[in-house]
Design an enzyme around this catalytic site. Structure first.
Site, PDB file in Angstrom:
ATOM      1  N   ASN A 110      31.687 -15.011  -7.022  1.00 33.66           N
ATOM      2  CA  ASN A 110      31.789 -13.668  -7.090  1.00 33.66           C
ATOM      3  C   ASN A 110      32.880 -13.587  -8.190  1.00 33.66           C
ATOM      4  OD1 ASN A 110      33.169 -16.401  -6.911  1.00 33.66           O
ATOM      5  ND2 ASN A 110      34.659 -15.833  -5.127  1.00 33.66           N
ATOM      6  N   LYS A 118      25.814 -23.371 -15.659  1.00 33.40           N
ATOM      7  CA  LYS A 118      24.839 -22.215 -15.185  1.00 33.40           C
ATOM      8  C   LYS A 118      25.468 -21.803 -13.577  1.00 33.40           C
ATOM      9  CE  LYS A 118      22.961 -23.128 -11.373  1.00 33.40           C
ATOM     10  NZ  LYS A 118      22.224 -22.055 -10.340  1.00 33.40           N
ATOM     11  N   GLU A 174      35.629 -26.957  -7.917  1.00 31.25           N
ATOM     12  CA  GLU A 174      37.192 -25.525  -7.337  1.00 31.25           C
ATOM     13  C   GLU A 174      35.662 -25.655  -6.370  1.00 31.25           C
ATOM     14  OE1 GLU A 174      39.675 -24.973  -7.277  1.00 31.25           O
ATOM     15  OE2 GLU A 174      40.056 -25.618 -10.057  1.00 31.25           O
ATOM     16  N   CYS A 218      37.785 -17.505  -2.915  1.00 32.22           N
ATOM     17  CA  CYS A 218      38.003 -18.574  -2.155  1.00 32.22           C
ATOM     18  C   CYS A 218      39.737 -18.888  -2.247  1.00 32.22           C
ATOM     19  CB  CYS A 218      37.896 -19.451  -3.291  1.00 32.22           C
ATOM     20  SG  CYS A 218      38.329 -19.484  -4.616  1.00 32.22           S
ATOM     21  N   GLU A 250      42.186 -26.366 -12.474  1.00 32.79           N
ATOM     22  CA  GLU A 250      41.297 -25.121 -13.713  1.00 32.79           C
ATOM     23  C   GLU A 250      43.024 -24.461 -13.892  1.00 32.79           C
ATOM     24  OE1 GLU A 250      38.089 -22.303 -12.498  1.00 32.79           O
ATOM     25  OE2 GLU A 250      36.941 -24.313 -13.230  1.00 32.79           O
TER      26      GLU A 250
END
Ligand code: NDP
Length: 487
Positions: free
Chosen positions: A152, A175, A249, A283, A461
């Site tokens: 996203n 990745k 996350e 999210c 984060e």
């Protein structure tokens, strides 16, 4: 092809191709057009990426933090200068409208590089006096950190994970989701241009099995995943088998609570931001909108009027406010939840199906959707839909809404709308969520720690908090007297 990169991977400071890897077709979800063809990393390329990161990390950790920071800040400047091109690429990669990407993606990535570049030289330990002797601590790097991204926010996720890891003296192998492989390559390219020594930020493409090979690699010290709860459980278990550090996350089903004294227009704006930005593929969205029964009818009237006016269309048109979902497959999943909502007895106020209209039929477009009369047991109120589907749930009392908001095994985010200052803090304090807002939703400056509790994740984060998750403490006891042994 409109967005074909120089090559599929970025390893040791340069683009690398190996066409023997499985084909990855990058589809522009607005039209179904293939905009780029890439290849999944072969085992040999995975080895090359990890080896180059391991090699480069040794010297990077010894580089003066201020010098590390300067490179990151230069990368921030380059990202800002190229915001338009990066935003178009983000739009082609994801289908999100340019109106959003021009303000949200490369710019938030730049903010992260600027922020961590600025604080790199403040990553200190402490001195603990113990009489004449003392202990000092240092924050040391972890080594090679693996970032695995969701689809996203491909630029932002690549930048957030990279900036914090590099500031702490780590090397990165990233990745991307195979659905959005393009943007992380640009982040890598910009870092090299900013002066980052080769090998410190590598991008390898691939399907889930490339991710799992990397997670199990003995030279990877830390795994930071942005993805679904199911993937998180698998990745965390695999990392745990080798006692690796993790940041997770993961998903959410967050509450947004509107009390009857709230500024109603602000609450409606908050609910819109919390459900329809990025076509609902965020999210931290507040998808369970609890509205006090005294104002529910008025809230619905004002909300639906604005949701019906959301402009769907060509994502590259700056006037377009909502683009398609990420893929046809994801669209089918979101449509099935819209159908499920009806079957479960929720009342549809607007939307509820595919969007029809000029040029929309070729893309994965669905209508922004509002259900009311939603109850706590309905699957649309319990499961993460990850699309533009807002559920209104009515409540009467503060205790009741807190209990209902907490009745989920997820805990990423929450918000409360009220003019009563004490109630705002009291309610937020009792909600089980990692990232909360009062009188807004989904505002995420890089200075604010971001992450979830319960099954929504582990670690944080952004902000200084992320430094703790990309470094570890070394304690050194310094003996200033003699040493006495008992025998
Ligand atoms: P997935 O969990 O399907 O995939 C996430 C990433 O993990 C992808 O790169 C995927 O690769 C990779 N992956 C899948 N299986 C494995 C494995 N066994 N080992 C290692 N890597 C693996 O998530 P989506 O990409 O579908 O993203 C949507 C989800 O992400 C939602 O649940 C959303 O809530 C969550 N999310 C959470 C955020 C947060 O910060 N909390 C932010 C954004 C999204 P591949 O795609 O190639 O299979």
């Amino acid at each position: 092809m409109r967005a074909q990169p120089v090559a599929s991977h970025y390893i040791d400071g340069a683009y690398v191709e190996d066409a023997s890897g499985a084909l990855i077709e990058c589809v522009y979800p607005a039209t179904g057009e293939i905009v780029a063809r890439l290849h999944s990393a072969t085992p040999a390329l995975i080895e090359r990426a990890v080896a180059s990161a391991k090699r480069a990390q040794v010297e990077w950790e010894r580089t003066l933090p201020a010098d590390r920071g300067r490179i990151l800040r230069r990368a921030a400047d380059i990202m800002r200068d190229r915001n338009h091109d990066l935003s178009v690429l983000e739009t082609l990669d994801t289908g999100k409208p340019y109106q959003e990407t021009i303000v949200a993606d490369a710019l938030s990535g730049a903010e992260a590089f600027e922020f961590y570049g600025g604080i790199a030289s403040t990553i200190n330990g402490e001195c603990i006096p113990l009489g004449d002797s003392f202990v000092y601590t240092k924050r040391i790097a972890l080594g090679v950190c693996l970032g695995i991204g969701a689809w996203n926010y491909p630029t932002q996720i690549a930048a957030y994970k990279g900036a914090a890891a590099l500031a702490c003296g780590n090397a990165v192998v990233f990745k991307p989701s195979e659905v959005t492989p393009l943007c992380a390559l640009k982040v890598a390219e910009i870092l090299t241009e900013a002066g980052l020594p080769k090998g410190l930020y590598n991008v390898v493409q691939g399907y889930g099995e490339v991710g799992s090979t990397l997670v199990a690699h003995p030279d990877i010290e830390k795994v930071s995943l942005t993805g679904s709860v199911q993937t998180g459980a698998r990745v965390m278990a695999a990392a745990g088998a080798d006692i690796k550090h993790v940041t997770m996350e993961l998903g959410g089903k967050s509450p947004l609570i509107v009390f009857d004294d709230a500024d109603l227009d602000a609450a409606v704006s908050g609910a819109i931001l919390a459900n329809f930005y990025s076509a609902g593929q965020i999210c931290s969205n507040g998808t369970r909108v609890f509205v006090h029964r005294n104002i529910r009818a008025e809230f619905e009237t004002r909300l639906v009027e604005r949701v019906r006016a959301i402009r769907l269309g060509d994502p590259l048109d700056p006037e377009t406010q909502m683009g398609p979902l990420i893929s046809q497959a994801h669209m089918e999943r979101v449509l099935s939840y819209m159908q499920l909502g009806r079957e479960e007895g929720a009342r549809l106020l607007c939307g509820g199906g595919r969007a029809k209209g000029d040029g929309l039929a070729r893309g994965a477009y669905v209508l922004p959707t509002v259900f009311t009369g939603v109850t706590d047991d309905m699957r649309i109120a319990r499961e993460e839909i990850f699309g533009p589907v807002l559920s209104i749930l009515e409540f009467s009392t503060e205790d009741e809404v807190i209990a209902r908001a907490n009745d989920t095994d997820l805990g990423l985010a929450a918000s409360v709308f009220t003019r009563d200052l004490q109630r705002a803090h009291r309610v937020i304090d009792r909600i089980h969520a990692g990232t909360c807002w009062i009188n807004t939703h989904n505002i995420m400056p890089v200075e604010m720690p971001f992450g979830g509790v319960k099954k929504s994740g582990v670690g944080r984060e952004n902000s200084r908090a992320a430094l703790d998750h990309y470094s570890q403490i070394k304690s050194v006891y310094v003996e200033m007297g003699g040493v006495q042994a008992p025998y």
